[in-house]
Scaffold this motif. Structure first.
Motif, PDB file in Angstrom:
ATOM      1  N   VAL A 193      -7.959   4.130 -21.753  1.00  0.00           N
ATOM      2  CA  VAL A 193      -7.617   5.084 -20.693  1.00  0.00           C
ATOM      3  C   VAL A 193      -7.234   4.342 -19.419  1.00  0.00           C
ATOM      4  CG1 VAL A 193      -9.092   6.908 -21.621  1.00  0.00           C
ATOM      5  CG2 VAL A 193      -9.971   5.394 -19.831  1.00  0.00           C
ATOM      6  N   ALA A 194      -7.637   3.062 -19.319  1.00  0.00           N
ATOM      7  CA  ALA A 194      -7.241   2.276 -18.150  1.00  0.00           C
ATOM      8  C   ALA A 194      -5.720   2.173 -18.074  1.00  0.00           C
ATOM      9  CB  ALA A 194      -7.855   0.881 -18.223  1.00  0.00           C
ATOM     10  N   LEU A 195      -5.070   2.175 -19.247  1.00  0.00           N
ATOM     11  CA  LEU A 195      -3.621   2.029 -19.271  1.00  0.00           C
ATOM     12  C   LEU A 195      -2.903   3.284 -18.800  1.00  0.00           C
ATOM     13  CD1 LEU A 195      -3.033   0.020 -22.567  1.00  0.00           C
ATOM     14  CD2 LEU A 195      -3.389  -0.791 -20.236  1.00  0.00           C
ATOM     15  N   VAL A 196      -3.586   4.430 -18.824  1.00  0.00           N
ATOM     16  CA  VAL A 196      -2.943   5.631 -18.301  1.00  0.00           C
ATOM     17  C   VAL A 196      -3.483   5.952 -16.918  1.00  0.00           C
ATOM     18  CG1 VAL A 196      -2.326   6.595 -20.530  1.00  0.00           C
ATOM     19  CG2 VAL A 196      -4.536   7.150 -19.538  1.00  0.00           C
ATOM     20  N   GLY A 197      -4.139   4.991 -16.308  1.00  0.00           N
ATOM     21  CA  GLY A 197      -4.472   5.138 -14.899  1.00  0.00           C
ATOM     22  C   GLY A 197      -5.858   5.645 -14.581  1.00  0.00           C
ATOM     23  N   LEU A 198      -6.705   5.831 -15.586  1.00  0.00           N
ATOM     24  CA  LEU A 198      -8.083   6.221 -15.263  1.00  0.00           C
ATOM     25  C   LEU A 198      -8.879   4.967 -14.940  1.00  0.00           C
ATOM     26  CD1 LEU A 198      -8.965   9.007 -17.863  1.00  0.00           C
ATOM     27  CD2 LEU A 198      -8.131   9.215 -15.532  1.00  0.00           C
ATOM     28  N   LEU A 199      -9.865   5.099 -14.069  1.00  0.00           N
ATOM     29  CA  LEU A 199     -10.604   3.925 -13.611  1.00  0.00           C
ATOM     30  C   LEU A 199     -11.917   3.778 -14.359  1.00  0.00           C
ATOM     31  CD1 LEU A 199      -9.813   4.176  -9.826  1.00  0.00           C
ATOM     32  CD2 LEU A 199      -8.832   2.617 -11.510  1.00  0.00           C
ATOM     33  N   ASP A 200     -11.851   3.580 -15.658  1.00  0.00           N
ATOM     34  CA  ASP A 200     -13.065   3.309 -16.433  1.00  0.00           C
ATOM     35  C   ASP A 200     -13.461   1.852 -16.173  1.00  0.00           C
ATOM     36  OD1 ASP A 200     -11.066   2.016 -17.863  1.00  0.00           O
ATOM     37  OD2 ASP A 200     -12.271   2.102 -19.692  1.00  0.00           O
ATOM     38  N   LEU A 201     -14.376   1.341 -16.950  1.00  0.00           N
ATOM     39  CA  LEU A 201     -14.849  -0.021 -16.721  1.00  0.00           C
ATOM     40  C   LEU A 201     -13.679  -1.014 -16.646  1.00  0.00           C
ATOM     41  CD1 LEU A 201     -17.403  -1.566 -16.281  1.00  0.00           C
ATOM     42  CD2 LEU A 201     -17.717  -1.754 -18.749  1.00  0.00           C
ATOM     43  N   LEU A 202     -12.763  -0.911 -17.605  1.00  0.00           N
ATOM     44  CA  LEU A 202     -11.624  -1.831 -17.597  1.00  0.00           C
ATOM     45  C   LEU A 202     -10.678  -1.528 -16.439  1.00  0.00           C
ATOM     46  CD1 LEU A 202     -10.130  -4.129 -19.113  1.00  0.00           C
ATOM     47  CD2 LEU A 202      -8.895  -2.351 -20.344  1.00  0.00           C
ATOM     48  N   GLY A 203     -10.471  -0.234 -16.173  1.00  0.00           N
ATOM     49  CA  GLY A 203      -9.579   0.168 -15.080  1.00  0.00           C
ATOM     50  C   GLY A 203     -10.076  -0.367 -13.747  1.00  0.00           C
ATOM     51  N   ILE A 204     -11.396  -0.244 -13.522  1.00  0.00           N
ATOM     52  CA  ILE A 204     -12.003  -0.761 -12.299  1.00  0.00           C
ATOM     53  C   ILE A 204     -11.814  -2.276 -12.221  1.00  0.00           C
ATOM     54  CG2 ILE A 204     -14.245  -1.272 -11.257  1.00  0.00           C
ATOM     55  CD1 ILE A 204     -13.510   1.446 -10.525  1.00  0.00           C
TER      56      ILE A 204
ATOM     57  N   ASP B 262      -7.556  18.967 -15.800  1.00  0.00           N
ATOM     58  CA  ASP B 262      -8.137  17.738 -15.274  1.00  0.00           C
ATOM     59  C   ASP B 262      -7.756  16.525 -16.120  1.00  0.00           C
ATOM     60  OD1 ASP B 262     -10.701  17.039 -13.366  1.00  0.00           O
ATOM     61  OD2 ASP B 262     -10.454  15.709 -15.095  1.00  0.00           O
ATOM     62  N   ARG B 263      -7.461  15.417 -15.470  1.00  0.00           N
ATOM     63  CA  ARG B 263      -7.007  14.221 -16.192  1.00  0.00           C
ATOM     64  C   ARG B 263      -8.070  13.682 -17.140  1.00  0.00           C
ATOM     65  NH1 ARG B 263      -4.956   9.689 -12.555  1.00  0.00           N
ATOM     66  NH2 ARG B 263      -4.094   8.949 -14.505  1.00  0.00           N
ATOM     67  N   VAL B 264      -9.307  13.684 -16.670  1.00  0.00           N
ATOM     68  CA  VAL B 264     -10.376  13.158 -17.526  1.00  0.00           C
ATOM     69  C   VAL B 264     -10.523  14.040 -18.767  1.00  0.00           C
ATOM     70  CG1 VAL B 264     -12.844  12.739 -17.673  1.00  0.00           C
ATOM     71  CG2 VAL B 264     -11.582  12.016 -15.653  1.00  0.00           C
ATOM     72  N   ILE B 265     -10.406  15.360 -18.572  1.00  0.00           N
ATOM     73  CA  ILE B 265     -10.515  16.254 -19.726  1.00  0.00           C
ATOM     74  C   ILE B 265      -9.374  15.996 -20.700  1.00  0.00           C
ATOM     75  CG2 ILE B 265     -10.381  18.671 -20.446  1.00  0.00           C
ATOM     76  CD1 ILE B 265     -11.942  19.390 -17.980  1.00  0.00           C
ATOM     77  N   ARG B 266      -8.146  15.771 -20.169  1.00  0.00           N
ATOM     78  CA  ARG B 266      -7.012  15.482 -21.054  1.00  0.00           C
ATOM     79  C   ARG B 266      -7.292  14.214 -21.856  1.00  0.00           C
ATOM     80  NH1 ARG B 266      -2.160  15.287 -17.221  1.00  0.00           N
ATOM     81  NH2 ARG B 266      -3.515  15.941 -15.524  1.00  0.00           N
ATOM     82  N   ALA B 267      -7.869  13.215 -21.197  1.00  0.00           N
ATOM     83  CA  ALA B 267      -8.150  11.961 -21.900  1.00  0.00           C
ATOM     84  C   ALA B 267      -9.217  12.169 -22.965  1.00  0.00           C
ATOM     85  CB  ALA B 267      -8.607  10.899 -20.904  1.00  0.00           C
ATOM     86  N   VAL B 268     -10.268  12.901 -22.604  1.00  0.00           N
ATOM     87  CA  VAL B 268     -11.368  13.037 -23.556  1.00  0.00           C
ATOM     88  C   VAL B 268     -10.931  13.888 -24.746  1.00  0.00           C
ATOM     89  CG1 VAL B 268     -12.686  15.070 -22.780  1.00  0.00           C
ATOM     90  CG2 VAL B 268     -13.887  13.061 -23.571  1.00  0.00           C
ATOM     91  N   VAL B 269     -10.066  14.870 -24.506  1.00  0.00           N
ATOM     92  CA  VAL B 269      -9.573  15.677 -25.624  1.00  0.00           C
ATOM     93  C   VAL B 269      -8.726  14.817 -26.558  1.00  0.00           C
ATOM     94  CG1 VAL B 269      -7.993  17.553 -26.227  1.00  0.00           C
ATOM     95  CG2 VAL B 269      -9.706  17.904 -24.468  1.00  0.00           C
ATOM     96  N   ALA B 270      -7.889  13.940 -25.985  1.00  0.00           N
ATOM     97  CA  ALA B 270      -7.081  13.056 -26.834  1.00  0.00           C
ATOM     98  C   ALA B 270      -7.988  12.163 -27.677  1.00  0.00           C
ATOM     99  CB  ALA B 270      -6.157  12.207 -25.970  1.00  0.00           C
ATOM    100  N   ILE B 271      -9.048  11.631 -27.052  1.00  0.00           N
ATOM    101  CA  ILE B 271      -9.971  10.761 -27.794  1.00  0.00           C
ATOM    102  C   ILE B 271     -10.654  11.539 -28.913  1.00  0.00           C
ATOM    103  CG2 ILE B 271     -12.140   9.497 -27.594  1.00  0.00           C
ATOM    104  CD1 ILE B 271     -11.211   8.608 -24.810  1.00  0.00           C
ATOM    105  N   ILE B 272     -11.098  12.766 -28.599  1.00  0.00           N
ATOM    106  CA  ILE B 272     -11.777  13.580 -29.609  1.00  0.00           C
ATOM    107  C   ILE B 272     -10.833  13.875 -30.775  1.00  0.00           C
ATOM    108  CG2 ILE B 272     -12.753  15.864 -30.072  1.00  0.00           C
ATOM    109  CD1 ILE B 272     -13.847  15.792 -27.177  1.00  0.00           C
ATOM    110  N   MET B 273      -9.602  14.298 -30.447  1.00  0.00           N
ATOM    111  CA  MET B 273      -8.633  14.631 -31.504  1.00  0.00           C
ATOM    112  C   MET B 273      -8.395  13.433 -32.402  1.00  0.00           C
ATOM    113  SD  MET B 273      -5.739  16.780 -29.429  1.00  0.00           S
ATOM    114  CE  MET B 273      -4.533  16.614 -30.742  1.00  0.00           C
ATOM    115  N   PHE B 274      -8.246  12.268 -31.774  1.00  0.00           N
ATOM    116  CA  PHE B 274      -7.959  11.051 -32.529  1.00  0.00           C
ATOM    117  C   PHE B 274      -9.142  10.675 -33.419  1.00  0.00           C
ATOM    118  CE2 PHE B 274      -7.873   6.387 -32.855  1.00  0.00           C
ATOM    119  CZ  PHE B 274      -6.596   6.208 -33.358  1.00  0.00           C
ATOM    120  N   ALA B 275     -10.327  10.637 -32.811  1.00  0.00           N
ATOM    121  CA  ALA B 275     -11.508  10.192 -33.566  1.00  0.00           C
ATOM    122  C   ALA B 275     -11.835  11.160 -34.699  1.00  0.00           C
ATOM    123  CB  ALA B 275     -12.703  10.044 -32.627  1.00  0.00           C
TER     124      ALA B 275
END
Lengths: 402, 259
Positions: free
Chosen positions: A343-354, A266-279
């Motif tokens: 994550v808006a830059l990779v196409g997810l529709l978070d607050l900024l993406g929306i 899932d795309r959201v899971i990929r994003a959240v894993v990247a955020i977790i790894m980074f943080a």
């Protein structure tokens, strides 16, 4: 031999009489230069405030915001399933109210502000002729109910509150995502999650998972076991050498190439894993700073009463180390919350993406200022909330400090 | 003394010593800190170790519970030899309590939690029993009313007495004191020494690194003078104070007894 000061000569400190006028004279009009500066700065300030208020009330066209409130809040989450999100809000209000009543015990100014916000929102929605306004009032009522219950039965409710807090996160996922093809609580795919809902989910899961991983990495880096230490150092330095946006792009665009055919994550899971790894890598370095601030004597004292290695960490070292770095960690949490906008830059529709999506709509062309001011305010409210909570936490935990 | 083998604290120097140190050597890098220390301590014996700073006396007692590692020689505590075996170290630490110069109380825990942590998690007692014994110990060191305070709210003397209670809560057979009064204001030294004297009279085996010669004279069974990593001279307080054999001992005593 000088004589000792007789008791009657012990005087109270001189009281400084401060009136508004006196204060102004001292601080604003102390000299000619001060006076000029005061007028210039005051004039600028007034002009700025006037300009902003004027823009908000007369020039700005808020349709881009008011027409799309639903999108900002929850993206394309289906309206028929809204009740699930509200249910979670109600539960959260109750838990927060109870925790407030049990642990803080006092109704503070910020509590009133928190209670007033939903009322304001409700009134605003009424003026917009939205029928969901009453739900905000339910949030308030439940929060107050929780507060009074918590205050009334602090002992009995402490444990249930902890358990509810722990269960809340998995519950959020279960309820937001749902299960089954249709009917009651039908599945809502992550492609429909968006807006503030997605931003908050990314941030909360990022924080909750990166924190323990960061602590483990920090301990690993301090470990005497060479393999563990090397692995931790490599991980931390590797991740810290890469911008978050790179990790997000790798997760979104490159990872699918490496996965065997037919397997998708899932795309959201990929994003959240990247955020977790980074943080986690940054968290590890902050926690390490805390660990290094603990004097050697604390380790020795724990050793001589016979505590094992992990008991020493859990009971003695980590509580002190983490307390020492609360301000830094909260700063990082706030940063992480705002970084989720990437994550808006990779196409997810978070607050900024929306927001970007709405601005792409031809009917809202040229409304960037209004839209970005609106989402900036939302980011600010949550960031300031975290900052305030951290301040409270520091005071509460400051008991018995050396 | 009429009976040579019986000591001030009532212990009798017979049988196997509870602490046996044979030719203990230690280096910090190239610096030879301990140069062949031999010491036997019997059950109930009160040993005072003194000497100039840097003489290795603190390092030596820290070797006894493995806060420092000796590199040559043997240290046997209560029948267990100190080695790299982690189980041996854990077993010895259960039997050996220690009090530090800087107290090293846990600042984020209350006095009660400081004392009961070891008994609950290492001795596996239930909380009620641990707290009951902690209260008894706080009464013994004279500060039961401070149980719910945090270390930062206590005076130095009170903190050190809590540290003693914390060490005693593990019911150790041996107590080590590493300059327990050196960080204290003068008016607080007495309250700590009184607790230690009471402990010595109760029959506890103690090794005390200290410059409190009044304390040594009152309760020590044996005194060891350390200099440059070696025991230069040892004997009963009477022998050491009245009739020191070595010039270095005489010089050191004259320096610290002047005031």
């Amino acid at each position: 031999m000088t004589s000792l000061t007789p008791a009657k000569d012990i005087l109270p400190p001189p009281t400084e009489r401060s009136t508004v006028l006196g204060w102004m004279k001292k601080n604003l009009f102390g000299s000619i230069g001060d006076t000029i500066l005061t007028f210039v700065a005051g004039g600028l300030l007034l002009w700025l405030i006037f300009a902003i208020v004027n823009w908000i009330l007369t020039k700005a066209q808020w349709a881009a915001v008011t027409d799309n409130l639903q999108l900002y809040m929850k993206g394309q989450y289906p309206a028929s399933e809204d009740w699930r999100l509200w249910l979670l809000m109600f539960l959260l209000a109750l838990i927060v109210g109870m925790a407030w009543g049990i642990f803080l015990k006092r109704a503070e100014a910020v509590g009133w502000v928190l209670l007033i916000i939903p009322v304001v929102l409700a009134v605003w929605l009424i003026t917009l002729h939205r029928e969901s306004w009453w739900r905000f009032l339910v949030v308030d009522i439940l929060a107050m109910l929780g507060y009074f219950l918590g205050k009334r039965y602090p002992k009995k409710l402490a444990r249930p509150t902890y358990i509810l807090l722990l269960l809340y996160m998995p519950l959020v996922i279960l309820v937001v995502r749902g299960f089954g093809e249709n009917g009651f609580m039908k599945l809502v795919g992550t492609n429909l999650w968006g807006g503030l809902l997605l931003s908050l989910l990314l941030a909360v899961f990022g924080i909750v998972f990166s924190f323990p991983i960061g602590v483990l990495l920090a301990l690993g880096r301090q470990s005497k076991m060479p393999a563990l230490k090397t692995l931790s150092v490599i991980y931390i330095e590797l991740i810290r050498g890469v911008p978050l946006i790179t990790l997000l792009f790798m997760g979104q665009l490159m990872l699918p190439f490496f996965l065997p055919a037919g397997i998708t994550i899932d795309r959201v899971i990929r994003a959240v894993v990247a955020i977790i790894m980074f943080a986690a890598a940054y968290m590890a370095e902050n926690v390490r700073g805390g660990l290094q601030s603990i004097p050697k004597g604390q380790y020795e004292a724990a050793d001589v009463i016979g505590l094992s290695g992990w008991q020493k960490m859990v009971f003695i070292i980590l509580p002190q180390a983490l307390r020492a770095v609360i301000p830094v960690l909260v700063g990082q949490f706030i940063g992480l919350f705002k970084d989720t906008s990437l994550v808006a830059l990779v196409g997810l529709l978070d607050l900024l993406g929306i927001a970007r999506g709405i601005l792409a709509n031809p009917s809202y062309i040229g409304r960037q200022l209004e839209v970005f001011a609106f989402i900036a305010m939302i980011y600010w409210v949550f960031s300031y909330g975290m900052s305030y909570a951290s301040g409270r936490l520091e005071t509460t935990l400051g008991v018995g400090e050396r | 003394m009429s009976n040579e083998s019986s000591t001030k604290s009532g212990s009798v120097k017979t049988g196997e010593p509870i602490i046996k140190c044979e030719e203990v050597h230690k280096w910090y890098g190239n610096f030879h800190v301990l140069r062949g220390v031999n010491m036997d301590v019997h059950k109930g014996e009160v040993v005072v170790v003194f000497g100039p700073s840097g003489s290795g006396k603190s390092t030596f007692i820290r070797c006894i519970n493995r806060l420092e590692e000796h590199q040559k020689g043997r240290i046997i505590v209560d029948g267990i030899e100190l080695s790299h075996d982690v189980r041996n170290i854990a077993a010895i630490r259960k039997e050996v309590g220690m009090v530090f110069q800087q107290f090293n109380l846990f600042p984020h825990l209350t006095v009660m939690q400081n004392i009961t942590l070891g008994p609950i998690y290492v001795r596996k007692w239930n909380k009620d029993k641990a707290e009951e014994i902690a209260m008894q110990l706080l009464e013994r060191v004279g500060i039961p009313e401070q149980a719910q305070k945090y270390p930062g709210q206590l005076s130095g003397g009170q903190q050190q007495r809590v540290a003693i209670a914390r060490a005693l809560a593990m019911q150790p057979k041996i107590m080590l004191f590493d300059e327990p009064t050196s960080a204290l204001d003068p008016e607080m030294i007495k309250e700590v020494l009184e607790v230690m004297e009471e402990l010595a009279e109760s029959g506890m085996t103690m090794i005390v690194v200290t410059h409190e010669m009044g304390f040594a004279r009152a309760v020590a069974d044996t005194m060891y003078f350390f200099d440059e990593g070696q025991i230069v001279e040892s004997g009963t307080p009477e022998e050491v104070f009245m009739n020191p054999q070595e010039d270095r001992t005489k010089l050191f005593l004259s320096q610290i007894l002047q005031h």
